[in-house]
Design a protein around this motif. Structure first.
Motif, PDB file in Angstrom:
ATOM      1  N   THR A   1       0.838  -1.202   0.000  1.00  0.00           N
ATOM      2  CA  THR A   1       0.000   0.000   0.000  1.00  0.00           C
ATOM      3  C   THR A   1       0.874   1.254   0.000  1.00  0.00           C
ATOM      4  O   THR A   1       0.567   2.234  -0.687  1.00  0.00           O
ATOM      5  N   TYR A   2       1.985   1.206   0.738  1.00  0.00           N
ATOM      6  CA  TYR A   2       2.904   2.348   0.717  1.00  0.00           C
ATOM      7  C   TYR A   2       3.522   2.530  -0.663  1.00  0.00           C
ATOM      8  O   TYR A   2       3.748   3.659  -1.103  1.00  0.00           O
ATOM      9  N   TRP A   3       3.775   1.425  -1.361  1.00  0.00           N
ATOM     10  CA  TRP A   3       4.508   1.520  -2.625  1.00  0.00           C
ATOM     11  C   TRP A   3       3.731   2.293  -3.688  1.00  0.00           C
ATOM     12  O   TRP A   3       4.325   2.933  -4.548  1.00  0.00           O
ATOM     13  N   VAL A   4       2.422   2.270  -3.640  1.00  0.00           N
ATOM     14  CA  VAL A   4       1.649   3.072  -4.584  1.00  0.00           C
ATOM     15  C   VAL A   4       1.913   4.554  -4.334  1.00  0.00           C
ATOM     16  O   VAL A   4       2.080   5.337  -5.279  1.00  0.00           O
ATOM     17  N   ILE A   5       1.981   4.939  -3.066  1.00  0.00           N
ATOM     18  CA  ILE A   5       2.301   6.328  -2.732  1.00  0.00           C
ATOM     19  C   ILE A   5       3.720   6.665  -3.164  1.00  0.00           C
ATOM     20  O   ILE A   5       3.992   7.756  -3.688  1.00  0.00           O
ATOM     21  N   PHE A   6       4.629   5.721  -2.965  1.00  0.00           N
ATOM     22  CA  PHE A   6       6.018   5.881  -3.398  1.00  0.00           C
ATOM     23  C   PHE A   6       6.080   6.211  -4.889  1.00  0.00           C
ATOM     24  O   PHE A   6       6.855   7.071  -5.320  1.00  0.00           O
ATOM     25  N   GLU A   7       5.253   5.543  -5.675  1.00  0.00           N
ATOM     26  CA  GLU A   7       5.237   5.780  -7.120  1.00  0.00           C
ATOM     27  C   GLU A   7       4.609   7.128  -7.458  1.00  0.00           C
ATOM     28  O   GLU A   7       5.047   7.819  -8.384  1.00  0.00           O
ATOM     29  N   LEU A   8       3.581   7.506  -6.728  1.00  0.00           N
ATOM     30  CA  LEU A   8       2.993   8.831  -6.942  1.00  0.00           C
ATOM     31  C   LEU A   8       4.018   9.929  -6.681  1.00  0.00           C
ATOM     32  O   LEU A   8       4.019  10.976  -7.340  1.00  0.00           O
ATOM     33  N   LEU A   9       4.894   9.692  -5.705  1.00  0.00           N
ATOM     34  CA  LEU A   9       5.937  10.673  -5.422  1.00  0.00           C
ATOM     35  C   LEU A   9       6.945  10.781  -6.555  1.00  0.00           C
ATOM     36  O   LEU A   9       7.478  11.868  -6.826  1.00  0.00           O
ATOM     37  N   TRP A  10       7.225   9.676  -7.240  1.00  0.00           N
ATOM     38  CA  TRP A  10       8.078   9.754  -8.434  1.00  0.00           C
ATOM     39  C   TRP A  10       7.429  10.633  -9.499  1.00  0.00           C
ATOM     40  O   TRP A  10       8.092  11.429 -10.187  1.00  0.00           O
ATOM     41  N   ARG A  11       6.125  10.468  -9.640  1.00  0.00           N
ATOM     42  CA  ARG A  11       5.389  11.283 -10.612  1.00  0.00           C
ATOM     43  C   ARG A  11       5.512  12.768 -10.249  1.00  0.00           C
ATOM     44  O   ARG A  11       5.775  13.613 -11.116  1.00  0.00           O
ATOM     45  N   ASP A  12       5.322  13.095  -8.978  1.00  0.00           N
ATOM     46  CA  ASP A  12       5.531  14.463  -8.503  1.00  0.00           C
ATOM     47  C   ASP A  12       6.938  14.942  -8.841  1.00  0.00           C
ATOM     48  O   ASP A  12       7.141  16.052  -9.353  1.00  0.00           O
ATOM     49  N   TYR A  13       7.893  14.099  -8.527  1.00  0.00           N
ATOM     50  CA  TYR A  13       9.302  14.486  -8.660  1.00  0.00           C
ATOM     51  C   TYR A  13       9.630  14.898 -10.085  1.00  0.00           C
ATOM     52  O   TYR A  13      10.264  15.935 -10.317  1.00  0.00           O
ATOM     53  N   PHE A  14       9.185  14.115 -11.061  1.00  0.00           N
ATOM     54  CA  PHE A  14       9.504  14.447 -12.440  1.00  0.00           C
ATOM     55  C   PHE A  14       8.835  15.750 -12.879  1.00  0.00           C
ATOM     56  O   PHE A  14       9.365  16.475 -13.717  1.00  0.00           O
ATOM     57  N   ARG A  15       7.684  16.062 -12.326  1.00  0.00           N
ATOM     58  CA  ARG A  15       7.060  17.349 -12.673  1.00  0.00           C
ATOM     59  C   ARG A  15       7.860  18.503 -12.084  1.00  0.00           C
ATOM     60  O   ARG A  15       8.062  19.545 -12.730  1.00  0.00           O
ATOM     61  N   PHE A  16       8.346  18.330 -10.871  1.00  0.00           N
ATOM     62  CA  PHE A  16       9.163  19.387 -10.269  1.00  0.00           C
ATOM     63  C   PHE A  16      10.516  19.501 -10.964  1.00  0.00           C
ATOM     64  O   PHE A  16      11.068  20.598 -11.088  1.00  0.00           O
ATOM     65  N   VAL A  17      11.061  18.376 -11.424  1.00  0.00           N
ATOM     66  CA  VAL A  17      12.296  18.401 -12.208  1.00  0.00           C
ATOM     67  C   VAL A  17      12.092  19.244 -13.468  1.00  0.00           C
ATOM     68  O   VAL A  17      12.961  20.044 -13.853  1.00  0.00           O
ATOM     69  N   ALA A  18      10.932  19.074 -14.118  1.00  0.00           N
ATOM     70  CA  ALA A  18      10.638  19.858 -15.316  1.00  0.00           C
ATOM     71  C   ALA A  18      10.575  21.350 -14.996  1.00  0.00           C
ATOM     72  O   ALA A  18      11.042  22.190 -15.785  1.00  0.00           O
ATOM     73  N   LEU A  19      10.008  21.703 -13.849  1.00  0.00           N
ATOM     74  CA  LEU A  19       9.974  23.109 -13.445  1.00  0.00           C
ATOM     75  C   LEU A  19      11.389  23.645 -13.217  1.00  0.00           C
ATOM     76  O   LEU A  19      11.706  24.771 -13.585  1.00  0.00           O
ATOM     77  N   LYS A  20      12.231  22.823 -12.612  1.00  0.00           N
ATOM     78  CA  LYS A  20      13.592  23.273 -12.277  1.00  0.00           C
ATOM     79  C   LYS A  20      14.458  23.435 -13.516  1.00  0.00           C
ATOM     80  O   LYS A  20      15.191  24.425 -13.648  1.00  0.00           O
ATOM     81  N   TYR A  21      14.381  22.472 -14.436  1.00  0.00           N
ATOM     82  CA  TYR A  21      15.331  22.437 -15.541  1.00  0.00           C
ATOM     83  C   TYR A  21      14.772  22.919 -16.878  1.00  0.00           C
ATOM     84  O   TYR A  21      15.530  23.091 -17.838  1.00  0.00           O
ATOM     85  N   GLY A  22      13.477  23.120 -16.979  1.00  0.00           N
ATOM     86  CA  GLY A  22      12.906  23.671 -18.198  1.00  0.00           C
ATOM     87  C   GLY A  22      13.226  22.840 -19.431  1.00  0.00           C
ATOM     88  O   GLY A  22      13.145  21.612 -19.421  1.00  0.00           O
ATOM     89  N   ASN A  23      13.637  23.499 -20.496  1.00  0.00           N
ATOM     90  CA  ASN A  23      13.837  22.819 -21.778  1.00  0.00           C
ATOM     91  C   ASN A  23      15.040  21.881 -21.814  1.00  0.00           C
ATOM     92  O   ASN A  23      15.212  21.128 -22.778  1.00  0.00           O
ATOM     93  N   LYS A  24      15.874  21.893 -20.775  1.00  0.00           N
ATOM     94  CA  LYS A  24      16.963  20.917 -20.718  1.00  0.00           C
ATOM     95  C   LYS A  24      16.425  19.487 -20.718  1.00  0.00           C
ATOM     96  O   LYS A  24      17.141  18.560 -21.072  1.00  0.00           O
TER      97      LYS A  24
END
Length: 520
Positions: free
Chosen positions: A286-309
């Motif tokens: 049950t925790y692992w589903v949340i763990f995966e949702l956090l990866w999804r969050d992370y990549f969106r924040f990575v896109a905000l940080k690095y932009g077109n890179k």
């Protein structure tokens, strides 16, 4: 003549739901009339940036049309509606404002996106529509960007650091509840027809009974799937053990296509799992589903940080790697004609259904980049075209991760195709499902068909180079596992765990199977 009064135009893009939709809630509270609008943007049906693949392929378009139809049905049931137009959102909305009269339009609102093309649309709306109040809202992630314990500019470049910081100091905001009765469309504004696939330049793909994702698009089906995976079957309680499966609908949550289109909110999933943990069981799965949702969050924040890179050949690491762009090698990869059965099975599955397991995505990506030495962007743009669950941040973030050009960089993240096949398809059932030319080759030996004797191949009615291709490449590390394959299967790690082979142990465990490359 449109009705006078405070009209709020609500642009919907990747948020095609009513539950936990703050944009709809804000619009409904701040106007007398509500105009939810979805635009079929012609730019989404052009070619991908570098290689010109159809940006929205037939499987994803079919799913998108189902999402839009379901949203219209649900909005109409609450007394509102969904305005649908073909055209660029900034142009369509400008024309709508002119028709209503700018003095009658109180505001325009939308959910903020993270990458350049979408941000350009937001900028154009602000500049061209003549409406003073343009309200943008952050709403695609589990954790709100304003609640992070650091500014996005200082986002950790290692996921584990991000996860520990966020889990230790952030709370998930409560879901937004919308009233049962929403404000109506203003008079004189027609709903507009939802276009057909043919009108958008594509043919409807045939259905395939072998698919691991036999579901329609839309919020209704998404919520049914959530209920099924948790409450009807308790499948969530064994998710960590089954998530690396490859055949069938229930080895993983399958939430990713609905998350990508915003048909289900990550917060809805989170709080439903919290309730499940309280009422039934809480464990690593049950925790692992949340763990995966956090990866999804992370990549969106990575896109905000690095932009077109995110889209540069050198990635966010800025590394100069001499990638190839061999058209024939790429054609063999995308068509599932490489002569490596495990790779071919996965590539044929995605071509036929628009879906592929997490395990498959990791392996075909590794094969493209590490065995064929092809430009990672070829794979990223092909996935963008083909997958029903394409999410720009997760897709490109994952390809960069696998290429060693993104977050959590490691030098040799290479998967051993034969070992992976034997670990996750030990009896060759998956390969035979998608590569029927090899249906008469029994057991795990199907993974190393090129090493079989002429006698075995003859009995199986397989002529390499005629019925099935000779491998376009053979990696030296595969030979270590050929004996196990001929013995009818390898000793895997059991239950679909582990078994990366040829790469760091963490590489196969890291990102979320249901939320993109990890997405299934």
């Amino acid at each position: 003549m449109a009705s006078k009064g405070r009209v709020v135009i609500c642009l919907l893009r990747n948020d095609l739901r009513i539950h936990d939709n703050e944009v709809l809630s804000w619009a409904n509270k701040n106007g007398n009339y509500l105009i939810p609008i979805y635009c079929f943007d012609p730019r989404h049906f052009a070619g991908t940036y570098h290689f010109g693949f159809p940006k929205t392929g037939p499987h994803r378009l079919k799913f998108l049309l189902e999402c839009v139809k379901d949203l219209r049905k649900n909005l109409t049931a609450r007394g509102s509606g969904l305005v649908v137009r073909q055209g660029k959102p900034e142009v369509v909305i400008s024309e709508l404002v002119q028709k209503l009269g700018v003095d009658n339009v109180h505001a325009i609102t939308y959910h903020q996106e993270a990458t350049q093309e979408e941000l350009d649309v937001e900028k154009a709306i602000k500049e061209s529509c003549g409406v003073k109040l343009v309200q943008s809202i952050w709403g695609h992630t589990l954790f709100h960007k304003d609640d992070l314990p650091f500014p996005v500019s200082r986002l950790p470049d290692v996921y584990t650091q991000f996860r520990k910081n966020v889990e230790g100091s952030c709370r998930v905001r409560q879901c937004i509840d919308l009233p049962e009765k929403l404000n109506p469309l203003p008079e004189g504004i027609e709903d507009g027809e939802i276009p057909s696939m043919e009108q958008l330049g594509l043919q409807e793909p045939p259905s395939d009974s072998r698919t691991a994702f036999p579901y329609e698009g839309g919020e209704t089906t998404a919520l049914e799937r959530l209920n099924y995976f948790l409450w009807d079957t308790d499948a969530v309680a064994t998710y960590k053990e089954t998530r690396n499966g490859m055949i069938g609908a229930d080895y993983s949550t399958k939430f990713s296509p609905w998350l990508a289109h915003g048909c289900i909110s990550p917060r809805k999933i989170y709080f439903e799992i919290q309730r499940y943990e309280k009422e039934r069981t809480a464990n690593k799965s049950t925790y692992w589903v949340i763990f995966e949702l956090l990866w999804r969050d992370y990549f969106r924040f990575v896109a905000l940080k690095y932009g077109n890179k995110l889209f540069y050949q050198s990635g966010i690491q800025g590394k100069d790697i001499p990638w190839k762009q061999d058209k024939e090698l790429f054609k063999a990869w995308k068509e599932g004609r490489t002569g490596v059965p495990y790779v071919d099975a996965n590539m044929r599955e995605v071509a036929a259904t628009g879906f592929m397991s997490n395990r498959g995505r990791q392996n075909v990506a590794s094969f493209l980049m590490k065995d064929l030495k092809l430009d990672w962007r070829l794979g990223a743009e092909w996935f963008e075209s083909m997958l029903v669950d394409h999410d720009v941040c997760s897709n490109y973030g994952n390809w960069l991760y696998s290429a060693g050009l993104g977050n959590d960089p490691r030098e040799d993240r290479k998967f051993n195709m034969v070992k992976q096949g034997l670990d996750y398809d030990p009896e060759g059932e998956y390969v035979r499902l998608w590569v029927p030319e090899l249906k008469n080759i029994s057991g795990g030996s199907v993974h190393t068909v090129w090493s079989l004797s002429k006698n075995i191949l003859s009995k199986a009615q397989v002529s390499l180079g005629e019925d099935y291709p000779n491998p376009i490449v053979i990696a030296p590390e595969w030979a270590r596992h050929a004996g196990k394959a001929r013995g009818g299967g390898a000793q895997g790690f059991g239950g679909g765990r582990g078994g990366r082979g040829g790469g760091p142990k963490s590489a196969g465990q890291k990102r979320g199977i249901d939320f993109y490359f990890k997405s299934s």
